[in-house]
Write an enzyme that holds these catalytic residues in place. Sequence first.
Site, PDB file in Angstrom:
ATOM      1  CG  ASP A   1      17.271 -27.574 -17.321  1.00  0.00           C
ATOM      2  OD1 ASP A   1      16.407 -28.461 -17.473  1.00  0.00           O
ATOM      3  OD2 ASP A   1      18.218 -27.678 -16.516  1.00  0.00           O
TER       4      ASP A   1
ATOM      5  CG  ASP B   1      24.918 -24.000 -19.131  1.00  0.00           C
ATOM      6  OD1 ASP B   1      24.365 -24.906 -19.778  1.00  0.00           O
ATOM      7  OD2 ASP B   1      25.780 -24.216 -18.248  1.00  0.00           O
TER       8      ASP B   1
ATOM      9  CB  SER C   1      25.109 -20.543 -15.315  1.00  0.00           C
ATOM     10  OG  SER C   1      25.843 -19.688 -14.444  1.00  0.00           O
TER      11      SER C   1
ATOM     12  CG  ASN D   1      31.277 -24.106 -15.326  1.00  0.00           C
ATOM     13  OD1 ASN D   1      32.156 -23.253 -15.353  1.00  0.00           O
ATOM     14  ND2 ASN D   1      30.244 -24.014 -14.531  1.00  0.00           N
TER      15      ASN D   1
HETATM   16  P1  13P Z   1      31.021 -29.336 -15.620  1.00  0.00           P
HETATM   17  O1  13P Z   1      31.055 -28.188 -14.652  1.00  0.00           O
HETATM   18  O2  13P Z   1      30.916 -30.646 -14.928  1.00  0.00           O
HETATM   19  O3  13P Z   1      32.143 -29.302 -16.585  1.00  0.00           O
HETATM   20  O4  13P Z   1      29.651 -29.197 -16.446  1.00  0.00           O
HETATM   21  C1  13P Z   1      29.437 -28.078 -17.245  1.00  0.00           C
HETATM   22  C2  13P Z   1      28.063 -28.059 -17.807  1.00  0.00           C
HETATM   23  O5  13P Z   1      27.495 -29.070 -18.142  1.00  0.00           O
HETATM   24  C3  13P Z   1      27.404 -26.756 -17.985  1.00  0.00           C
HETATM   25  O6  13P Z   1      26.088 -26.885 -18.398  1.00  0.00           O
END
Ligand code: 13P
Length: 287
Positions: free
Chosen positions: A105, A84, A49, A231
Site C-alpha cells: 500500500d 493486507d 494486516s 474484516n
Molecule cells: P472492512 O473492515 O470495512 O470490511 O474492510 C476490510 C478491508 O478492506 C481490509 O483491507
Amino acid sequence: MLVSAKEMLDKAREGKYAVGQFNINNLEWTKAILLTAEELKSPVILGVSEGAGKYMTGYKTVVGMVNGMLEELKITVPVALHLDHGSYDGCMKCIEAGFSSVMFDGSHYPIAENIEKTTELVKICRDKGLSIEAEVGSIGGEEDGVVGMGECADPNECKAIADLGIDFLAAGIGNIHGKYPANWPGLSFETLEAVKEKVGDMPLVLHGGTGIPADMIKKAISLGVAKINVNTECQLSFAAATREYIEAGKDQQGKGYDPRKLLAPGTEAIKATVKEKMELFGSVGKA
Ligand code: 13P
C-alpha cells in the site's frame, strides 16, 4: 498448500464473480474461514494486516498456523495467505516468512514513490511466485490507526501502477474501512468505470466490504471487481454472538467458561458471515 491469488482472481474476473478476502486475527478466525470455504467449495484469501500479524506474534507464527490447518483440516480449495495494506518492510518480512501474496500500500506516497517501491516489490514477488496487489487512492476510514478519507483514484495513476506488472489493483472509489456513515454517498461507479477502461483486464479489488449494499457489490463485480475485502463484519458478528453468550450467563453454567465453549458461538457467527458473503460474491462452487 498455499497458492498465489493470481489464478483464482483471473478466473473470478473472467467468470464475473469475486473472491472474498477475510481478515484473520487468531486461530478461531482462521479455522472458521477455512472450514466455510471448504464446505462451500470456494476459493478464499486470508488477509493479515500488519497489526494482526504483530498480535499473532509475527508472520512466521501465522504461516505455521495456516499451513498446519490446511493439512490437518484437509483443505482442498485454493487458499492464499495475503498481507493486507503492507509497508515495504512488511512485504519483505511476509515474503520471507512464506506468505503466498502481498499487498503493498503505497497510496500515501507521492505517485512517483509509489511506482518506484511497487516496481521493486513486483520483481521480488515475480521471482518467488507470489502475487502482488498495489493501491492507488487511499481507502477511507480507520485501519490499524491509519485514517484515510475515502478518495477516488486517478484513473491515469491506476494505469501507471497496473502497468508495473502487479496482479490486482485496489483503487479507491469512495469506499471506507469499517462501518459506513449514514451520509455516505455510495461507491463511485463513474470512477470504477474510468479505472476499468484504463487498466483493461486487471482484476480490481474492493476494500471496505463491510456494509456495502448487495446491489452495489453486484454492480462492482460486473465492472471488473474480482476481490472483495471483509474484516469489520466478521468482528461485529463475533462480538455480538459472544456478548449474547455472556449476557445469557452461559459462561457461569457448568464449564461454560472453557474457552472452547466461550469462543464457539463467535466462531459459528464468523462462519455464517463468511457464508453469506461468499454467496453474495458468487464464489460458491468455484474452487
Ligand atoms: P472492512 O473492515 O470495512 O470490511 O474492510 C476490510 C478491508 O478492506 C481490509 O483491507
